[in-house]
Design a protein around this motif. Structure first.
Motif, PDB file in Angstrom:
ATOM      1  N   HIS A  55       2.702   1.355  -1.267  1.00  9.39           N
ATOM      2  CA  HIS A  55       2.245   1.564   0.110  1.00  9.39           C
ATOM      3  C   HIS A  55       0.769   1.923   0.136  1.00  9.39           C
ATOM      4  O   HIS A  55       0.014   1.416   0.972  1.00  9.39           O
ATOM      5  CB  HIS A  55       3.087   2.654   0.767  1.00  9.39           C
ATOM      6  CG  HIS A  55       2.770   2.873   2.202  1.00  9.39           C
ATOM      7  ND1 HIS A  55       3.037   1.929   3.173  1.00  9.39           N
ATOM      8  CD2 HIS A  55       2.190   3.916   2.838  1.00  9.39           C
ATOM      9  CE1 HIS A  55       2.642   2.395   4.346  1.00  9.39           C
ATOM     10  NE2 HIS A  55       2.129   3.602   4.171  1.00  9.39           N
ATOM     11  N   PHE A  56       0.347   2.781  -0.782  1.00  9.40           N
ATOM     12  CA  PHE A  56      -1.064   3.152  -0.854  1.00  9.40           C
ATOM     13  C   PHE A  56      -1.922   1.938  -1.212  1.00  9.40           C
ATOM     14  O   PHE A  56      -3.015   1.765  -0.687  1.00  9.40           O
ATOM     15  CB  PHE A  56      -1.299   4.256  -1.884  1.00  9.40           C
ATOM     16  CG  PHE A  56      -0.970   5.622  -1.379  1.00  9.40           C
ATOM     17  CD1 PHE A  56      -1.562   6.117  -0.230  1.00  9.40           C
ATOM     18  CD2 PHE A  56      -0.088   6.416  -2.057  1.00  9.40           C
ATOM     19  CE1 PHE A  56      -1.278   7.373   0.242  1.00  9.40           C
ATOM     20  CE2 PHE A  56       0.220   7.679  -1.595  1.00  9.40           C
ATOM     21  CZ  PHE A  56      -0.375   8.161  -0.436  1.00  9.40           C
ATOM     22  N   THR A  57      -1.420   1.100  -2.092  1.00 11.26           N
ATOM     23  CA  THR A  57      -2.157  -0.099  -2.490  1.00 11.26           C
ATOM     24  C   THR A  57      -2.348  -1.023  -1.292  1.00 11.26           C
ATOM     25  O   THR A  57      -3.441  -1.556  -1.084  1.00 11.26           O
ATOM     26  CB  THR A  57      -1.412  -0.845  -3.615  1.00 11.26           C
ATOM     27  OG1 THR A  57      -1.175   0.066  -4.690  1.00 11.26           O
ATOM     28  CG2 THR A  57      -2.205  -2.020  -4.131  1.00 11.26           C
ATOM     29  N   LEU A  59      -2.348  -0.181   1.935  1.00 14.99           N
ATOM     30  CA  LEU A  59      -3.290   0.445   2.861  1.00 14.99           C
ATOM     31  C   LEU A  59      -4.722   0.306   2.367  1.00 14.99           C
ATOM     32  O   LEU A  59      -5.631   0.058   3.153  1.00 14.99           O
ATOM     33  CB  LEU A  59      -2.944   1.922   3.056  1.00 14.99           C
ATOM     34  CG  LEU A  59      -1.742   2.215   3.939  1.00 14.99           C
ATOM     35  CD1 LEU A  59      -1.458   3.712   3.954  1.00 14.99           C
ATOM     36  CD2 LEU A  59      -1.979   1.714   5.343  1.00 14.99           C
ATOM     37  N   TYR A  60      -4.936   0.468   1.059  1.00 16.61           N
ATOM     38  CA  TYR A  60      -6.277   0.324   0.486  1.00 16.61           C
ATOM     39  C   TYR A  60      -6.813  -1.085   0.717  1.00 16.61           C
ATOM     40  O   TYR A  60      -7.960  -1.267   1.114  1.00 16.61           O
ATOM     41  CB  TYR A  60      -6.261   0.656  -1.001  1.00 16.61           C
ATOM     42  CG  TYR A  60      -7.585   0.444  -1.670  1.00 16.61           C
ATOM     43  CD1 TYR A  60      -8.620   1.350  -1.479  1.00 16.61           C
ATOM     44  CD2 TYR A  60      -7.821  -0.668  -2.461  1.00 16.61           C
ATOM     45  CE1 TYR A  60      -9.852   1.155  -2.069  1.00 16.61           C
ATOM     46  CE2 TYR A  60      -9.046  -0.872  -3.057  1.00 16.61           C
ATOM     47  CZ  TYR A  60     -10.057   0.040  -2.860  1.00 16.61           C
ATOM     48  OH  TYR A  60     -11.278  -0.159  -3.445  1.00 16.61           O
ATOM     49  N   LYS A  61      -5.965  -2.086   0.491  1.00 15.84           N
ATOM     50  CA  LYS A  61      -6.394  -3.470   0.676  1.00 15.84           C
ATOM     51  C   LYS A  61      -6.728  -3.749   2.140  1.00 15.84           C
ATOM     52  O   LYS A  61      -7.706  -4.442   2.442  1.00 15.84           O
ATOM     53  CB  LYS A  61      -5.315  -4.432   0.192  1.00 15.84           C
ATOM     54  CG  LYS A  61      -5.199  -4.478  -1.319  1.00 15.84           C
ATOM     55  CD  LYS A  61      -4.101  -5.408  -1.763  1.00 15.84           C
ATOM     56  CE  LYS A  61      -3.968  -5.391  -3.275  1.00 15.84           C
ATOM     57  NZ  LYS A  61      -2.855  -6.237  -3.729  1.00 15.84           N
ATOM     58  N   GLN A  62      -5.912  -3.209   3.058  1.00 13.44           N
ATOM     59  CA  GLN A  62      -6.175  -3.406   4.488  1.00 13.44           C
ATOM     60  C   GLN A  62      -7.498  -2.766   4.892  1.00 13.44           C
ATOM     61  O   GLN A  62      -8.312  -3.375   5.599  1.00 13.44           O
ATOM     62  CB  GLN A  62      -5.054  -2.807   5.332  1.00 13.44           C
ATOM     63  CG  GLN A  62      -3.761  -3.581   5.266  1.00 13.44           C
ATOM     64  CD  GLN A  62      -2.643  -2.861   5.995  1.00 13.44           C
ATOM     65  OE1 GLN A  62      -2.813  -1.750   6.497  1.00 13.44           O
ATOM     66  NE2 GLN A  62      -1.476  -3.495   6.043  1.00 13.44           N
ATOM     67  N   ARG A  63      -7.727  -1.546   4.459  1.00 14.34           N
ATOM     68  CA  ARG A  63      -8.957  -0.849   4.820  1.00 14.34           C
ATOM     69  C   ARG A  63     -10.175  -1.521   4.196  1.00 14.34           C
ATOM     70  O   ARG A  63     -11.241  -1.584   4.795  1.00 14.34           O
ATOM     71  CB  ARG A  63      -8.877   0.614   4.413  1.00 14.34           C
ATOM     72  CG  ARG A  63      -7.924   1.378   5.283  1.00 14.34           C
ATOM     73  CD  ARG A  63      -7.853   2.821   4.898  1.00 14.34           C
ATOM     74  NE  ARG A  63      -6.913   3.509   5.767  1.00 14.34           N
ATOM     75  CZ  ARG A  63      -6.385   4.675   5.501  1.00 14.34           C
ATOM     76  NH1 ARG A  63      -6.713   5.302   4.387  1.00 14.34           N
ATOM     77  NH2 ARG A  63      -5.542   5.235   6.329  1.00 14.34           N
ATOM     78  N   LYS A  64     -10.015  -2.041   2.981  1.00 11.78           N
ATOM     79  CA  LYS A  64     -11.117  -2.728   2.327  1.00 11.78           C
ATOM     80  C   LYS A  64     -11.466  -3.996   3.090  1.00 11.78           C
ATOM     81  O   LYS A  64     -12.639  -4.327   3.258  1.00 11.78           O
ATOM     82  CB  LYS A  64     -10.744  -3.055   0.883  1.00 11.78           C
ATOM     83  CG  LYS A  64     -11.873  -3.603   0.067  1.00 11.78           C
ATOM     84  CD  LYS A  64     -11.467  -3.789  -1.370  1.00 11.78           C
ATOM     85  CE  LYS A  64     -12.621  -4.331  -2.182  1.00 11.78           C
ATOM     86  NZ  LYS A  64     -12.247  -4.566  -3.569  1.00 11.78           N
ATOM     87  N   ALA A  65     -10.452  -4.702   3.575  1.00 10.00           N
ATOM     88  CA  ALA A  65     -10.689  -5.914   4.356  1.00 10.00           C
ATOM     89  C   ALA A  65     -11.395  -5.575   5.666  1.00 10.00           C
ATOM     90  O   ALA A  65     -12.258  -6.329   6.125  1.00 10.00           O
ATOM     91  CB  ALA A  65      -9.368  -6.624   4.639  1.00 10.00           C
ATOM     92  N   GLN A  66     -11.057  -4.448   6.269  1.00 11.55           N
ATOM     93  CA  GLN A  66     -11.706  -4.041   7.512  1.00 11.55           C
ATOM     94  C   GLN A  66     -13.165  -3.672   7.277  1.00 11.55           C
ATOM     95  O   GLN A  66     -14.015  -3.917   8.115  1.00 11.55           O
ATOM     96  CB  GLN A  66     -10.981  -2.848   8.134  1.00 11.55           C
ATOM     97  CG  GLN A  66      -9.628  -3.191   8.698  1.00 11.55           C
ATOM     98  CD  GLN A  66      -8.878  -1.952   9.163  1.00 11.55           C
ATOM     99  OE1 GLN A  66      -9.308  -0.829   8.910  1.00 11.55           O
ATOM    100  NE2 GLN A  66      -7.750  -2.165   9.813  1.00 11.55           N
TER     101      GLN A  66
END
Length: 106
Positions: A55-57, A59-66
């Protein structure tokens, strides 16, 4: 006066060894997961808590894309501010060159 800063207890290294059985831990987690899926509850204190690493992974990918879109805007804004500061300094140097040279001691 010296007694005010003394420690009454001596600082000792106290290591209590623990035994860890990874197979037992995996087995217990598997049992908890199966019981949670089947809806069987033995006690509430040992409720199944899923592994949240994935789940953390995500979220990290989503935030990095943003962030990717924002980094470009930040760089452009920073570049524009630096150009404006450079042009203002150049204008002051050209307009008031004698005063600037006196200020710098030249």
């Amino acid at each position: 006066m010296a007694r005010m800063f003394e420690r009454k207890d001596s600082r000792k290294f106290d290591l209590k060894p623990r035994y860890w059985d990874p197979e037992k831990e995996e087995r217990e987690e598997r049992e908890k997961r199966i019981k949670a899926e089947l809806g069987i509850r033995e006690d509430d204190k040992d409720a199944y808590i899923p592994n949240i690493k994935g789940h953390f992974t995500e979220l990290y990918k989503q935030r990095k894309a943003q962030r990717k879109g924002h980094n470009g805007q930040y760089a452009v804004r920073l570049f524009m501010v630096l150009i404006i500061i450079f042009l203002a300094a150049l204008f002051i140097m050209m307009r008031y060159s004698e005063g600037v040279l006196k200020f710098l001691g030249m």
